[in-house]
Design a protein around this motif. Structure first.
Motif, PDB file in Angstrom:
ATOM      1  N   THR A 262      -4.415  -4.749   2.864  1.00 35.88           N
ATOM      2  CA  THR A 262      -3.297  -4.268   2.051  1.00 35.88           C
ATOM      3  C   THR A 262      -2.401  -3.361   2.889  1.00 35.88           C
ATOM      4  O   THR A 262      -2.898  -2.459   3.576  1.00 35.88           O
ATOM      5  CB  THR A 262      -3.811  -3.482   0.831  1.00 35.88           C
ATOM      6  N   TYR A 263      -1.115  -3.620   2.840  1.00 31.60           N
ATOM      7  CA  TYR A 263      -0.158  -2.775   3.552  1.00 31.60           C
ATOM      8  C   TYR A 263       1.250  -3.031   3.016  1.00 31.60           C
ATOM      9  O   TYR A 263       1.496  -4.019   2.313  1.00 31.60           O
ATOM     10  CB  TYR A 263      -0.205  -3.024   5.060  1.00 31.60           C
ATOM     11  N   LYS A 264       2.157  -2.134   3.335  1.00 33.37           N
ATOM     12  CA  LYS A 264       3.566  -2.306   3.006  1.00 33.37           C
ATOM     13  C   LYS A 264       4.272  -2.890   4.224  1.00 33.37           C
ATOM     14  O   LYS A 264       4.187  -2.344   5.320  1.00 33.37           O
ATOM     15  CB  LYS A 264       4.203  -0.954   2.645  1.00 33.37           C
TER      16      LYS A 264
ATOM     17  N   GLU B  59      10.874  -2.909   1.505  1.00 34.75           N
ATOM     18  CA  GLU B  59       9.532  -3.318   1.901  1.00 34.75           C
ATOM     19  C   GLU B  59       8.841  -4.000   0.721  1.00 34.75           C
ATOM     20  O   GLU B  59       9.236  -3.832  -0.436  1.00 34.75           O
ATOM     21  CB  GLU B  59       8.711  -2.117   2.382  1.00 34.75           C
ATOM     22  N   LEU B  60       7.835  -4.784   1.047  1.00 38.52           N
ATOM     23  CA  LEU B  60       7.073  -5.510   0.037  1.00 38.52           C
ATOM     24  C   LEU B  60       5.583  -5.251   0.247  1.00 38.52           C
ATOM     25  O   LEU B  60       5.133  -5.038   1.382  1.00 38.52           O
ATOM     26  CB  LEU B  60       7.351  -7.010   0.118  1.00 38.52           C
ATOM     27  N   THR B  61       4.822  -5.306  -0.830  1.00 39.37           N
ATOM     28  CA  THR B  61       3.383  -5.109  -0.739  1.00 39.37           C
ATOM     29  C   THR B  61       2.702  -6.404  -0.304  1.00 39.37           C
ATOM     30  O   THR B  61       2.876  -7.451  -0.934  1.00 39.37           O
ATOM     31  CB  THR B  61       2.808  -4.674  -2.099  1.00 39.37           C
TER      32      THR B  61
ATOM     33  N   GLU C  39       6.522  -5.960  -5.963  1.00 42.44           N
ATOM     34  CA  GLU C  39       7.925  -5.600  -6.187  1.00 42.44           C
ATOM     35  C   GLU C  39       8.738  -6.808  -6.656  1.00 42.44           C
ATOM     36  O   GLU C  39       9.604  -6.695  -7.529  1.00 42.44           O
ATOM     37  CB  GLU C  39       8.533  -5.031  -4.902  1.00 42.44           C
TER      38      GLU C  39
ATOM     39  N   ASN D 236      -1.935  -7.172  -6.201  1.00 41.40           N
ATOM     40  CA  ASN D 236      -0.651  -6.503  -5.954  1.00 41.40           C
ATOM     41  C   ASN D 236       0.228  -7.226  -4.946  1.00 41.40           C
ATOM     42  O   ASN D 236       1.240  -6.676  -4.504  1.00 41.40           O
ATOM     43  CB  ASN D 236      -0.898  -5.061  -5.482  1.00 41.40           C
TER      44      ASN D 236
ATOM     45  N   ASP E  18      -0.886  -7.810  -0.083  1.00 46.61           N
ATOM     46  CA  ASP E  18      -2.215  -7.507  -0.629  1.00 46.61           C
ATOM     47  C   ASP E  18      -2.991  -8.818  -0.688  1.00 46.61           C
ATOM     48  O   ASP E  18      -2.782  -9.641  -1.575  1.00 46.61           O
ATOM     49  CB  ASP E  18      -2.066  -6.888  -2.030  1.00 46.61           C
TER      50      ASP E  18
END
Length: 291
Positions: free
Chosen positions: A237-239, A275-277, A202, A198, A279
């Protein structure tokens, strides 16, 4: 006050035993004022603002100064901060008071400089060498982060002595596991970071319209497992928020941004996601045991 050139030269002198001639593998001596010379008389001069160009021959890359300036802006904004914090914890948990740290694929140096600064704050003595084949990135690193040894180098022929690294960082960068195995101490380890499925979802969805909106790192991790012993894998993993004014820089630094047509790029810069992922997979690997 010492100049950046003088600070970097001092770091090179202190870490000279870690370096080797890229042509013959010999040890260096410093021939004042600015030349590193091996017993076979291969010589390499310290270039302004304080880095060593340790390639056998010139190598042109597609990575220019604009890309590295953009990369630095994104990194110092804190986009990768949770990843870097976790990597710092992994290194400090070893409880070593002295650490030899190589960053294979250091770019403009922001990740390595951040990690070195934090380790030193925690009381560890660090000798650090950044390696990258892109001269523009190494040149910027030497300018912005004096006190670390910055080298233009080929990861297939690292200009470093064997069994000298406690930790090799390899963050979203190509690898050469044969060389990493040669460089690692018997108790040293590789900290490799690869994208997970992921990562930047986006952006992928916008560019590829779901055709390639996820990513697989299976081939990368399989190749690593063939060459080294994987000790641990963990997913981060975070935004991450991304400021609108930074989004053009983000597209400049990521390969995903290089393949967008001009119209789509204008649309994305005008209305970027907030924001973007992030991962990513952190892989800790050691030298494989001898059969």
């Amino acid at each position: 006050m010492l100049s950046k050139m003088e600070i970097n030269k001092r770091a090179m002198k202190e870490s000279m035993a870690l370096l080797s001639c890229p042509i013959c593998g010999g040890e260096f001596v410093l021939r004042e004022p600015l030349s590193f010379v091996c017993p076979e008389r291969h010589g390499f001069d310290i270039a302004k603002p304080g880095y060593l160009h340790l390639l056998k021959q010139a190598h042109k890359t597609k990575y220019d100064q604009a890309l590295f300036e953009s990369r630095k802006k994104v990194i110092v904004s804190g986009f990768f901060e949770k990843l870097i914090e976790r990597m710092i914890t992994i290194i400090t948990d070893t409880k070593k008071t002295e650490v030899v740290l190589y960053d294979a694929g250091c770019g403009e140096g922001s990740h390595l400089a951040r990690i070195v600064k934090e380790l030193q704050t925690k009381g560890q003595s660090v000798q650090a060498v950044g390696l990258d084949i892109a001269k523009e990135g190494v040149k910027q690193a030497a300018r912005d982060y004096p006190g670390i040894v910055w080298t233009v180098a080929d990861l297939a022929n690292c200009p470093n002595q064997s069994e000298t690294a406690d930790v090799i960082l390899n963050i979203l960068s190509p690898s050469n596991y044969e060389e990493f195995t040669r460089l690692l101490k018997t108790d040293g380890y590789l900290l490799k970071v690869v994208p997970e499925e992921n990562y930047l979802r986006e952006l992928r969805e916008f560019i590829y319209m779901d055709e390639k909106s996820s990513y697989s790192n299976d081939s990368v991790t399989s190749r690593l497992a063939e060459k080294l012993t994987v000790e641990h894998m963990e997913r981060v993993t975070y935004k991450a928020p991304i400021a609108k004014e930074l989004f053009a820089d983000f597209l400049e630094m990521t390969p995903l941004g290089w393949h967008i047509d001009a119209e789509k790029k204008r649309e994305l810069v005008a209305n970027p996601p907030q924001e973007l992922t992030v991962d990513l997979q952190i892989i800790i690997a050691k030298r494989a045991p001898l059969l």
